[in-house]
Design a protein around this motif. Structure first.
Motif, PDB file in Angstrom:
ATOM      1  N   ALA A 104       7.330  -0.277  -8.506  1.00  0.00           N
ATOM      2  CA  ALA A 104       8.405  -1.271  -8.544  1.00  0.00           C
ATOM      3  C   ALA A 104       9.379  -1.055  -7.381  1.00  0.00           C
ATOM      4  CB  ALA A 104       9.150  -1.178  -9.869  1.00  0.00           C
ATOM      5  N   ASP A 105       9.679  -2.117  -6.651  1.00  0.00           N
ATOM      6  CA  ASP A 105      10.616  -2.120  -5.512  1.00  0.00           C
ATOM      7  C   ASP A 105      10.149  -1.288  -4.319  1.00  0.00           C
ATOM      8  OD1 ASP A 105      12.435  -3.770  -6.822  1.00  0.00           O
ATOM      9  OD2 ASP A 105      13.408  -2.068  -7.798  1.00  0.00           O
ATOM     10  N   ARG A 106       8.931  -0.811  -4.334  1.00  0.00           N
ATOM     11  CA  ARG A 106       8.431  -0.051  -3.164  1.00  0.00           C
ATOM     12  C   ARG A 106       6.906  -0.228  -3.044  1.00  0.00           C
ATOM     13  NH1 ARG A 106       6.760   4.929  -5.146  1.00  0.00           N
ATOM     14  NH2 ARG A 106       7.171   5.174  -7.357  1.00  0.00           N
ATOM     15  N   GLN A 107       6.478  -1.477  -3.224  1.00  0.00           N
ATOM     16  CA  GLN A 107       5.051  -1.766  -3.136  1.00  0.00           C
ATOM     17  C   GLN A 107       4.544  -1.567  -1.703  1.00  0.00           C
ATOM     18  OE1 GLN A 107       7.439  -3.860  -4.187  1.00  0.00           O
ATOM     19  NE2 GLN A 107       6.906  -4.873  -6.110  1.00  0.00           N
ATOM     20  N   PRO A 108       3.350  -0.998  -1.550  1.00  0.00           N
ATOM     21  CA  PRO A 108       2.777  -0.897  -0.201  1.00  0.00           C
ATOM     22  C   PRO A 108       2.547  -2.290   0.383  1.00  0.00           C
ATOM     23  CG  PRO A 108       1.139  -0.346  -1.876  1.00  0.00           C
ATOM     24  CD  PRO A 108       2.443  -0.468  -2.587  1.00  0.00           C
ATOM     25  N   ARG A 109       2.809  -2.411   1.677  1.00  0.00           N
ATOM     26  CA  ARG A 109       2.726  -3.742   2.296  1.00  0.00           C
ATOM     27  C   ARG A 109       1.764  -3.758   3.477  1.00  0.00           C
ATOM     28  NH1 ARG A 109       6.264  -7.556   0.651  1.00  0.00           N
ATOM     29  NH2 ARG A 109       7.846  -6.861  -0.869  1.00  0.00           N
ATOM     30  N   LYS A 110       1.207  -4.932   3.664  1.00  0.00           N
ATOM     31  CA  LYS A 110       0.351  -5.182   4.820  1.00  0.00           C
ATOM     32  C   LYS A 110       0.956  -6.389   5.525  1.00  0.00           C
ATOM     33  CE  LYS A 110      -4.545  -5.233   5.980  1.00  0.00           C
ATOM     34  NZ  LYS A 110      -5.926  -5.278   5.422  1.00  0.00           N
ATOM     35  N   PHE A 111       1.566  -6.119   6.659  1.00  0.00           N
ATOM     36  CA  PHE A 111       2.388  -7.124   7.345  1.00  0.00           C
ATOM     37  C   PHE A 111       3.530  -7.509   6.393  1.00  0.00           C
ATOM     38  CE2 PHE A 111      -1.954  -7.653   9.063  1.00  0.00           C
ATOM     39  CZ  PHE A 111      -1.686  -7.140  10.323  1.00  0.00           C
ATOM     40  N   LEU A 112       3.688  -8.778   6.037  1.00  0.00           N
ATOM     41  CA  LEU A 112       4.803  -9.186   5.189  1.00  0.00           C
ATOM     42  C   LEU A 112       4.417  -9.269   3.710  1.00  0.00           C
ATOM     43  CD1 LEU A 112       6.353 -12.047   7.385  1.00  0.00           C
ATOM     44  CD2 LEU A 112       7.152  -9.686   7.151  1.00  0.00           C
ATOM     45  N   PHE A 113       3.164  -8.994   3.424  1.00  0.00           N
ATOM     46  CA  PHE A 113       2.659  -9.211   2.075  1.00  0.00           C
ATOM     47  C   PHE A 113       2.380  -7.890   1.359  1.00  0.00           C
ATOM     48  CE2 PHE A 113       1.331 -12.736   4.793  1.00  0.00           C
ATOM     49  CZ  PHE A 113       1.907 -13.807   4.120  1.00  0.00           C
ATOM     50  N   ILE A 114       2.480  -7.924   0.022  1.00  0.00           N
ATOM     51  CA  ILE A 114       2.146  -6.748  -0.786  1.00  0.00           C
ATOM     52  C   ILE A 114       0.656  -6.460  -0.659  1.00  0.00           C
ATOM     53  CG2 ILE A 114       1.980  -5.866  -3.156  1.00  0.00           C
ATOM     54  CD1 ILE A 114       4.487  -7.500  -3.810  1.00  0.00           C
ATOM     55  N   ASP A 115       0.340  -5.205  -0.355  1.00  0.00           N
ATOM     56  CA  ASP A 115      -1.057  -4.778  -0.240  1.00  0.00           C
ATOM     57  C   ASP A 115      -1.547  -4.374  -1.627  1.00  0.00           C
ATOM     58  OD1 ASP A 115      -3.504  -3.677   0.333  1.00  0.00           O
ATOM     59  OD2 ASP A 115      -2.808  -2.546   2.086  1.00  0.00           O
ATOM     60  N   LYS A 116      -2.010  -5.380  -2.395  1.00  0.00           N
ATOM     61  CA  LYS A 116      -2.407  -5.135  -3.793  1.00  0.00           C
ATOM     62  C   LYS A 116      -3.582  -4.178  -3.885  1.00  0.00           C
ATOM     63  CE  LYS A 116      -1.697  -8.268  -6.851  1.00  0.00           C
ATOM     64  NZ  LYS A 116      -1.732  -9.461  -7.750  1.00  0.00           N
ATOM     65  N   LYS A 118      -4.334  -1.616  -1.913  1.00  0.00           N
ATOM     66  CA  LYS A 118      -3.854  -0.243  -1.755  1.00  0.00           C
ATOM     67  C   LYS A 118      -3.031   0.194  -2.969  1.00  0.00           C
ATOM     68  CE  LYS A 118      -1.392   2.858   1.395  1.00  0.00           C
ATOM     69  NZ  LYS A 118      -0.631   2.964   2.664  1.00  0.00           N
ATOM     70  N   MET A 119      -2.212  -0.739  -3.499  1.00  0.00           N
ATOM     71  CA  MET A 119      -1.392  -0.415  -4.663  1.00  0.00           C
ATOM     72  C   MET A 119      -2.279  -0.054  -5.858  1.00  0.00           C
ATOM     73  SD  MET A 119       1.783  -2.582  -6.284  1.00  0.00           S
ATOM     74  CE  MET A 119       0.798  -3.948  -6.946  1.00  0.00           C
ATOM     75  N   TYR A 120      -3.360  -0.781  -6.064  1.00  0.00           N
ATOM     76  CA  TYR A 120      -4.280  -0.493  -7.162  1.00  0.00           C
ATOM     77  C   TYR A 120      -5.017   0.824  -6.936  1.00  0.00           C
ATOM     78  CZ  TYR A 120      -3.737  -4.963  -9.619  1.00  0.00           C
ATOM     79  OH  TYR A 120      -3.242  -6.008 -10.350  1.00  0.00           O
ATOM     80  N   GLU A 121      -5.391   1.079  -5.671  1.00  0.00           N
ATOM     81  CA  GLU A 121      -6.087   2.339  -5.366  1.00  0.00           C
ATOM     82  C   GLU A 121      -5.183   3.538  -5.645  1.00  0.00           C
ATOM     83  OE1 GLU A 121      -7.219   1.858  -1.328  1.00  0.00           O
ATOM     84  OE2 GLU A 121      -9.086   0.759  -1.782  1.00  0.00           O
ATOM     85  N   GLU A 122      -3.912   3.441  -5.225  1.00  0.00           N
ATOM     86  CA  GLU A 122      -2.961   4.523  -5.462  1.00  0.00           C
ATOM     87  C   GLU A 122      -2.686   4.704  -6.955  1.00  0.00           C
ATOM     88  OE1 GLU A 122      -1.107   6.882  -3.411  1.00  0.00           O
ATOM     89  OE2 GLU A 122      -3.011   6.376  -2.452  1.00  0.00           O
ATOM     90  N   THR A 123      -2.632   3.586  -7.675  1.00  0.00           N
ATOM     91  CA  THR A 123      -2.427   3.659  -9.122  1.00  0.00           C
ATOM     92  C   THR A 123      -3.593   4.362  -9.793  1.00  0.00           C
ATOM     93  OG1 THR A 123      -1.096   1.637  -9.120  1.00  0.00           O
ATOM     94  CG2 THR A 123      -2.080   2.298 -11.218  1.00  0.00           C
ATOM     95  N   GLU A 124      -4.798   4.031  -9.398  1.00  0.00           N
ATOM     96  CA  GLU A 124      -5.988   4.681  -9.960  1.00  0.00           C
ATOM     97  C   GLU A 124      -5.985   6.176  -9.662  1.00  0.00           C
ATOM     98  OE1 GLU A 124      -9.225   2.469  -8.318  1.00  0.00           O
ATOM     99  OE2 GLU A 124      -9.209   0.964  -9.929  1.00  0.00           O
ATOM    100  N   ARG A 125      -5.539   6.549  -8.449  1.00  0.00           N
ATOM    101  CA  ARG A 125      -5.481   7.974  -8.094  1.00  0.00           C
ATOM    102  C   ARG A 125      -4.455   8.713  -8.956  1.00  0.00           C
ATOM    103  NH1 ARG A 125      -2.230  11.161  -5.347  1.00  0.00           N
ATOM    104  NH2 ARG A 125      -0.893   9.440  -4.660  1.00  0.00           N
ATOM    105  N   LEU A 126      -3.274   8.129  -9.096  1.00  0.00           N
ATOM    106  CA  LEU A 126      -2.219   8.770  -9.884  1.00  0.00           C
ATOM    107  C   LEU A 126      -2.609   8.875 -11.351  1.00  0.00           C
ATOM    108  CD1 LEU A 126       0.803   6.932  -8.250  1.00  0.00           C
ATOM    109  CD2 LEU A 126       0.406   9.399  -8.151  1.00  0.00           C
ATOM    110  N   CYS A 127      -3.178   7.815 -11.892  1.00  0.00           N
ATOM    111  CA  CYS A 127      -3.615   7.849 -13.288  1.00  0.00           C
ATOM    112  C   CYS A 127      -4.755   8.843 -13.486  1.00  0.00           C
ATOM    113  CB  CYS A 127      -4.040   6.456 -13.753  1.00  0.00           C
ATOM    114  SG  CYS A 127      -2.670   5.289 -13.906  1.00  0.00           S
ATOM    115  N   GLY A 128      -5.591   8.961 -12.469  1.00  0.00           N
ATOM    116  CA  GLY A 128      -6.678   9.942 -12.537  1.00  0.00           C
ATOM    117  C   GLY A 128      -6.153  11.365 -12.588  1.00  0.00           C
ATOM    118  N   GLU A 129      -5.052  11.636 -11.873  1.00  0.00           N
ATOM    119  CA  GLU A 129      -4.464  12.981 -11.862  1.00  0.00           C
ATOM    120  C   GLU A 129      -4.008  13.405 -13.249  1.00  0.00           C
ATOM    121  OE1 GLU A 129      -1.405  13.927  -9.102  1.00  0.00           O
ATOM    122  OE2 GLU A 129      -2.458  13.064  -7.379  1.00  0.00           O
TER     123      GLU A 129
END
Length: 494
Positions: A104-116, A118-129
């Protein structure tokens, strides 16, 4: 001050209207240390955490981080300093996804858009930990409380903190998830990350912490190395009085006041049991077993698909909680802040809110009687607050829990269902709640206690029903039950 101190509190003082929440508190936390912070509800733990997180500002004293004097103006500045907090009360947004909450409020971005992606990949990594099996796209509101708490922890991990503050992190998670959390904490420690661990579960503290600091009534009592103290020593520092240890004495009678037959809904099926007058019947099990769902159907909060409810032998249809109250059934919910209290209202108004007829004449509220009645219950339940005009939100968690009890004591139901009655409260408040439950039972109130705390179940119960995956897997008398036998049935082993 130690040379390797990460954070040091110097004479921290904070006053709210009528209450000195912190009074000249000083101690330090080392780099890479797991430091437990304990004390009764109202001791000042949450206030201290809110100060270091930038949510409150101290009236006196100051904080040093790695030898540098700092003053956090808000939580955003605390995050920049490497400080993350997992609060006891969840801060997630139910209608956002797991990934959207974590970033929230710090989503990874690609140019001006949210990089969904990458955000999902990072979420999967954190949840996996932390071994959290959820999809990044799942709405948080669809998760059970235990998984929501693990999402909070994943969110904190994503900040790459130097100081992680965990406030009652295991209050709503399972034993297996607690083991995972402890592994993550040990990994943090090995990486030199400091952890402040706040918990009323002292056994946990002795299993994970290096040192423990005790606060009482807003004052610093002392800091001890875990290896140098016993649990009893810490309790004595916290409480400074004898706890309720009344010997068990059965008070129930043979009269059946509640019987449910073959109850079935979306979350459980074919549940049948009975409840005697003056009996304390405990529903044990692990998170997601279906116990709260059974209670919500009984009080009419959730729909019943099939089955029957009998009150004193009479077939009864309960379509909503108001009808449950009319039939003599009260319910203390698991989430006291969301469903049990009017947080912006005064203590007095909360106490009388369930039974306005008691303080009214000709449908006009007698304000003098409201104060008299609320003062009586404030004293009876030892609710610690400056006055009955204090707003409920300003009370500590344990005193909020006692406030919910006060409301239902005034209603005086024949049957009282209490869901996780001591979750997030200190040992002193816990013993007082046990006293209240036993006192009610001795006066003929029939009580259903839903609890995931097996020692609590063994302390309170006349009889125990164990659930797993929406079904009843076992029933034990008080004399038959052990933690092992309860866990056996709670794990679904027949």
């Amino acid at each position: 001050m130690k040379q390797n101190a990460y954070v040091t509190f110097h004479g921290i003082t904070k006053t709210f209207p009528g209450v000195r929440a912190l009074d000249d508190v000083s101690f330090s936390i080392a780099v890479g240390e797991v430091h437990a912070l304990v004390g009764e509800n109202g001791a000042g733990k949450s206030t201290l955490i809110n100060i270091i997180a930038g949510n409150y500002h101290p009236d006196g004293g100051y904080i040093e981080i790695k030898g540098e004097k700092v003053r956090m103006r808000n939580y955003a500045e605390a995050l920049v300093k490497g400080i993350s907090v997992v609060y006891q009360e969840r801060s997630l947004v139910p209608n956002l996804s797991v990934a959207e909450n974590i970033f929230a409020d710090r989503q990874p971005r690609k140019f001006l858009f949210i990089d969904k992606k990458k955000m999902y990949e990072e979420t999967e990594r954190l949840c996996g930990e932390i071994q959290l099996d959820v999809k990044p796209s799942t709405l948080v509101g669809e998760l059970i409380p235990a998984k929501q708490q693990m999402v909070e922890i994943a969110k904190a991990l994503s900040n790459e903190s130097e100081l992680l503050i965990l406030d009652e992190p295991t209050a709503t998670i399972t034993e297996k998830e607690t083991e995972v959390l402890f592994r993550v904490i040990r990994e943090f420690k090995a990486r030199g990350i400091s952890v402040i661990y706040i918990s009323h579960r002292l056994q946990e503290i002795f299993g994970i912490a290096d040192r423990v600091t005790v606060l009482k009534d807003g004052k610093y009592v002392g800091t001890r190395s875990i290896k140098d103290v016993q649990i009893g020593d810490v309790i004595k520092m916290m409480v400074g009085r004898d706890l309720y240890t009344e010997k068990y004495r059965s008070t129930y009678e043979e009269e059946t006041v509640l019987e449910v037959r073959n109850l079935t809904s979306k979350k459980f099926h074919d549940v049948s049991f009975s409840l005697k007058r003056g009996e304390v019947l405990c529903f044990a099990g692990l998170a997601g077993a279906g116990r709260t769902e059974v209670a919500r159907v009984i009080i009419g909060a959730d729909p019943l698909e099939s089955g029957e409810i009998f009150i004193r032998g009479k077939h009864t249809r309960i379509g909503n909680p108001e009808q449950a109250i009319e039939n003599g059934i009260g319910y203390l919910p698991e989430d006291r802040k969301e469903h049990g209290l009017y947080l912006e209202m005064a203590v007095a108004k909360n106490i009388v809110s369930g039974n306005l007829n008691h303080v009214a004449k000709n449908q006009i509220i007698n304000e003098k009687k409201v104060i008299e009645v609320s003062e009586k219950y404030k004293e009876r339940l030892r609710i610690m607050c400056p006055s009955v005009q204090t707003v409920a939100r300003q009370l500590s968690g344990g005193n909020q829990q006692k406030l919910v009890f006060a409301k239902w004591l005034l209603v005086d139901p024949d049957i009282l269902i209490v869901d996780e009655p001591t979750r997030g409260v200190d040992v002193g408040t816990k013993s007082e709640i046990y006293r209240i439950i036993r006192e009610l039972a001795s006066r003929g109130t029939s009580i259903i206690v839903i609890s995931s705390d097996f020692p609590e179940v063994l302390t309170l119960s006349d009889r125990i029903i164990v659930m797993y995956n929406g079904t009843i897997t076992g029933e034990l008398t008080r004399h038959e039950a052990t933690e092992e036998s309860i866990m056996h049935f709670a794990s679904g082993i027949q």
